[in-house]
Design a protein around this motif. Structure first.
Motif, mmCIF file in Angstrom:
data_model
loop_
_atom_site.group_PDB
_atom_site.id
_atom_site.type_symbol
_atom_site.label_atom_id
_atom_site.label_comp_id
_atom_site.label_asym_id
_atom_site.label_seq_id
_atom_site.Cartn_x
_atom_site.Cartn_y
_atom_site.Cartn_z
ATOM 1 N N ALA A 201 -8.548 0.616 8.663
ATOM 2 C CA ALA A 201 -7.806 1.082 9.956
ATOM 3 C C ALA A 201 -6.442 0.163 10.606
ATOM 4 C CB ALA A 201 -8.901 0.850 10.845
ATOM 5 N N LEU A 202 -6.667 -1.140 9.640
ATOM 6 C CA LEU A 202 -4.928 -2.344 9.602
ATOM 7 C C LEU A 202 -4.404 -1.234 9.133
ATOM 8 C CD1 LEU A 202 -6.908 -5.525 9.220
ATOM 9 C CD2 LEU A 202 -6.687 -4.213 10.980
ATOM 10 N N LEU A 203 -4.858 -0.701 8.272
ATOM 11 C CA LEU A 203 -3.093 0.286 7.434
ATOM 12 C C LEU A 203 -2.371 1.161 8.725
ATOM 13 C CD1 LEU A 203 -4.794 1.972 4.610
ATOM 14 C CD2 LEU A 203 -3.218 0.002 4.297
ATOM 15 N N THR A 204 -2.977 1.486 9.843
ATOM 16 C CA THR A 204 -2.300 1.892 10.368
ATOM 17 C C THR A 204 -2.401 1.754 12.299
ATOM 18 O OG1 THR A 204 -3.950 3.799 11.326
ATOM 19 C CG2 THR A 204 -2.589 4.082 9.839
ATOM 20 N N TYR A 205 -2.873 0.037 12.363
ATOM 21 C CA TYR A 205 -3.176 -0.464 13.519
ATOM 22 C C TYR A 205 -1.057 -1.421 14.023
ATOM 23 C CZ TYR A 205 -5.211 -3.955 16.876
ATOM 24 O OH TYR A 205 -5.326 -4.543 18.032
ATOM 25 N N GLY A 206 -1.031 -0.900 15.390
ATOM 26 C CA GLY A 206 -0.234 -1.974 15.905
ATOM 27 C C GLY A 206 1.034 -0.630 14.774
ATOM 28 N N ILE A 229 0.192 -8.475 6.880
ATOM 29 C CA ILE A 229 0.490 -7.696 5.257
ATOM 30 C C ILE A 229 -0.639 -7.444 4.480
ATOM 31 C CG2 ILE A 229 0.950 -8.590 2.875
ATOM 32 C CD1 ILE A 229 2.216 -10.709 4.160
ATOM 33 N N VAL A 230 -0.247 -5.478 4.709
ATOM 34 C CA VAL A 230 -1.587 -5.356 4.198
ATOM 35 C C VAL A 230 -1.828 -3.624 3.321
ATOM 36 C CG1 VAL A 230 -1.843 -3.518 6.484
ATOM 37 C CG2 VAL A 230 -4.006 -4.192 5.142
ATOM 38 N N TRP A 231 -2.877 -3.718 2.668
ATOM 39 C CA TRP A 231 -3.143 -2.244 1.815
ATOM 40 C C TRP A 231 -4.669 -2.060 1.821
ATOM 41 C CZ3 TRP A 231 -1.974 -6.955 -0.378
ATOM 42 C CH2 TRP A 231 -3.133 -7.960 -1.661
ATOM 43 N N ASN A 232 -4.603 -1.255 1.014
ATOM 44 C CA ASN A 232 -6.313 -0.426 1.601
ATOM 45 C C ASN A 232 -7.173 -1.408 0.621
ATOM 46 O OD1 ASN A 232 -8.615 1.260 1.845
ATOM 47 N ND2 ASN A 232 -8.003 2.995 0.245
ATOM 48 N N ARG A 275 2.715 -4.585 -6.334
ATOM 49 C CA ARG A 275 2.905 -3.470 -5.338
ATOM 50 C C ARG A 275 4.702 -3.603 -4.889
ATOM 51 N NH1 ARG A 275 -2.019 -1.665 -3.429
ATOM 52 N NH2 ARG A 275 -3.542 -2.866 -4.586
ATOM 53 N N VAL A 276 4.791 -1.983 -4.476
ATOM 54 C CA VAL A 276 5.710 -1.880 -3.592
ATOM 55 C C VAL A 276 6.591 -2.001 -2.096
ATOM 56 C CG1 VAL A 276 7.428 0.488 -3.483
ATOM 57 C CG2 VAL A 276 6.269 -0.348 -5.732
ATOM 58 N N PRO A 277 6.483 -2.299 -1.867
ATOM 59 C CA PRO A 277 6.983 -2.914 -0.084
ATOM 60 C C PRO A 277 6.795 -0.644 0.083
ATOM 61 C CG PRO A 277 8.285 -3.738 -1.148
ATOM 62 C CD PRO A 277 7.915 -3.699 -2.200
ATOM 63 N N ALA A 278 5.988 -1.174 1.266
ATOM 64 C CA ALA A 278 6.464 0.334 1.645
ATOM 65 C C ALA A 278 6.050 0.890 3.538
ATOM 66 C CB ALA A 278 5.388 1.203 1.428
ATOM 67 N N ASP A 279 6.889 1.424 4.057
ATOM 68 C CA ASP A 279 7.559 1.337 5.324
ATOM 69 C C ASP A 279 5.563 2.223 6.192
ATOM 70 O OD1 ASP A 279 9.516 0.222 5.647
ATOM 71 O OD2 ASP A 279 10.824 2.243 6.059
ATOM 72 N N ARG A 280 5.146 3.328 5.354
ATOM 73 C CA ARG A 280 4.264 3.811 5.376
ATOM 74 C C ARG A 280 3.101 3.581 3.958
ATOM 75 N NH1 ARG A 280 4.654 9.421 7.635
ATOM 76 N NH2 ARG A 280 5.761 8.573 9.416
ATOM 77 N N PHE A 281 2.133 3.147 4.132
ATOM 78 C CA PHE A 281 1.069 3.371 2.969
ATOM 79 C C PHE A 281 0.897 4.988 2.189
ATOM 80 C CE2 PHE A 281 -2.782 2.783 1.091
ATOM 81 C CZ PHE A 281 -2.602 2.113 0.148
ATOM 82 N N ALA A 282 0.718 4.604 0.499
ATOM 83 C CA ALA A 282 0.387 5.662 0.138
ATOM 84 C C ALA A 282 0.138 5.281 -0.793
ATOM 85 C CB ALA A 282 1.895 6.781 0.175
ATOM 86 N N GLU A 283 -1.201 5.524 -1.501
ATOM 87 C CA GLU A 283 -1.322 5.038 -3.136
ATOM 88 C C GLU A 283 -1.167 6.077 -3.884
ATOM 89 O OE1 GLU A 283 -1.725 1.755 -3.669
ATOM 90 O OE2 GLU A 283 -3.691 0.923 -3.447
ATOM 91 N N GLU A 284 -0.384 6.258 -4.891
ATOM 92 C CA GLU A 284 -0.283 7.017 -5.491
ATOM 93 C C GLU A 284 -0.295 6.900 -6.962
ATOM 94 O OE1 GLU A 284 3.944 8.488 -5.264
ATOM 95 O OE2 GLU A 284 3.699 9.319 -3.095
ATOM 96 N N LYS A 285 -0.786 7.547 -8.187
ATOM 97 C CA LYS A 285 -1.566 7.096 -9.187
ATOM 98 C C LYS A 285 0.023 5.962 -9.667
ATOM 99 C CE LYS A 285 -2.492 9.163 -13.763
ATOM 100 N NZ LYS A 285 -3.291 10.728 -14.244
ATOM 101 N N GLY A 286 -0.301 5.232 -10.462
ATOM 102 C CA GLY A 286 0.550 4.668 -10.775
ATOM 103 C C GLY A 286 1.555 4.125 -10.294
ATOM 104 N N SER A 289 1.118 0.128 -3.504
ATOM 105 C CA SER A 289 1.951 -0.143 -2.243
ATOM 106 C C SER A 289 1.558 -1.095 -1.543
ATOM 107 C CB SER A 289 2.814 1.304 -1.357
ATOM 108 O OG SER A 289 1.430 1.573 -1.300
ATOM 109 N N PHE A 290 1.985 -1.886 -0.638
ATOM 110 C CA PHE A 290 1.832 -2.798 1.228
ATOM 111 C C PHE A 290 2.586 -2.318 1.662
ATOM 112 C CE2 PHE A 290 4.302 -5.769 -1.049
ATOM 113 C CZ PHE A 290 5.704 -6.704 -0.214
ATOM 114 N N VAL A 291 1.794 -2.451 3.175
ATOM 115 C CA VAL A 291 2.690 -2.429 4.159
ATOM 116 C C VAL A 291 3.072 -4.055 5.645
ATOM 117 C CG1 VAL A 291 2.534 -0.048 4.085
ATOM 118 C CG2 VAL A 291 0.450 -1.426 5.398
#
Length: 297
Positions: A201-206, A229-232, A275-286, A289-291
């Motif tokens: 839930a914190l991935l999209t909080y605020g 600083i959060v990821w799944n 990890r790769v900094p991202a504006d929206r969290f998405a965990e793809e194969k290989g 990321s973090f937001v």
């Protein structure tokens, strides 16, 4: 133990219990009167005691994976089913304080709650001042990591309500009392249960802080106290432009385990290697990321 096996074990245990109330009847409610551990199994004696009465059901890292969270006093539950386990009662419940999917369900012991036929008011939520939250976070330094933990002092009633057979080691007693916090539990306790309980839930909080394509120095300039600083699966809390705080599970029980303050530059450098900094969290194969989420008004 795998998630599938835990769910299967919980389902099998339910077949051996005696349901006293079933879904479909008039709604019934319960309110936590103590910090109330909520589990994903109804087999509390199997978790706290086992065959010899003094063994905890833990994984190889010493964590009780059946613990979901500790409901704060005033938390309202909707009772779906009541199950008799020997002389004790266990309720299968849902609660707005923990609105996450579950295969096996969530369970709370009757001795932690009072009952109500009409829907009680929700637990009051008041956001503490920023400085108070930071002071509470810092006060947790040195606390051990506990999966599902969000009350660093633990639940003293566990020893009375689930008495062990014999003397426990200091480490087993700490675990029995659920002393410590996990990563999102650290934030949950510091905010008095104002923030979401899980990282999902914190991935999209605020609101999101735009960091895609930026380096450590640029990200650092953007951060403000209490940014996340959060990821799944994990969250790191920014204290200021120099420091972060987090609760981490080490590779072995007691090793690099628990709540620690770390330099922000070190944390960002480590993250950007993995990890790769991202504006929206998405965990793809290989691609991991973090937001960064900004939630404090």
């Amino acid at each position: 133990m795998s998630r599938w096996l835990r769910a299967a074990t919980a389902a099998f245990f339910l077949l051996l219990t005696v349901p006293l109330a079933q879904a479909g009847e008039a709604k019934h409610y319960a309110v936590a009167v103590l910090p109330a551990p909520v589990f994903n199994t109804a087999d509390f004696p199997g978790v706290f005691g086992g065959r010899d009465g003094r063994t905890l059901r833990t994984d190889r890292q010493g964590q009780i994976r059946h613990l979901e969270f500790i409901a704060l006093p005033g938390t309202v539950f909707t009772v779906q089913e009541t199950i008799r386990n020997g002389t004790s009662l266990v309720h299968r419940v849902t609660t707005d304080d923990y609105p996450y999917p579950s295969v096996a369900g969530y369970f709370v012991d009757d001795r932690f709650v009072r009952h109500a036929d009409e829907s009680p008011p929700p637990r009051p939520r008041t956001l503490p001042p920023r400085g108070e939250i930071i002071a509470r976070l810092l006060a947790a330094r040195g606390s051990r990591y506990v999966w599902g933990g969000n009350v660093r002092a633990g639940v003293p009633a566990m020893l009375d309500l689930f008495p062990p057979a014999g003397v426990l080691s200091a480490e087993t007693k700490r675990r029995w009392l659920l002393r410590g916090v996990d990563c999102s539990g650290l934030l949950y306790e510091a905010t008095g249960g104002f923030t979401p309980r899980n990282t999902s839930a914190l991935l999209t909080y605020g609101t999101g802080v735009p960091i895609a394509g930026l380096g450590a120095t640029e990200i650092r300039r953007l951060l403000q106290p209490l940014d996340l600083i959060v990821w799944n699966g994990h969250v790191i809390i920014v204290l200021d432009r120099e420091r972060t705080i987090e609760s981490r599970l080490g590779p072995e029980p007691g090793k690099r385990d628990g709540v620690a303050v770390r330099p922000l530059g070190e944390v960002l450098a480590e993250l950007l290697r993995e990890r790769v900094p991202a504006d929206r969290f998405a965990e793809e194969k290989g691609k991991k990321s973090f937001v960064v989420r900004r939630w404090y008004p």
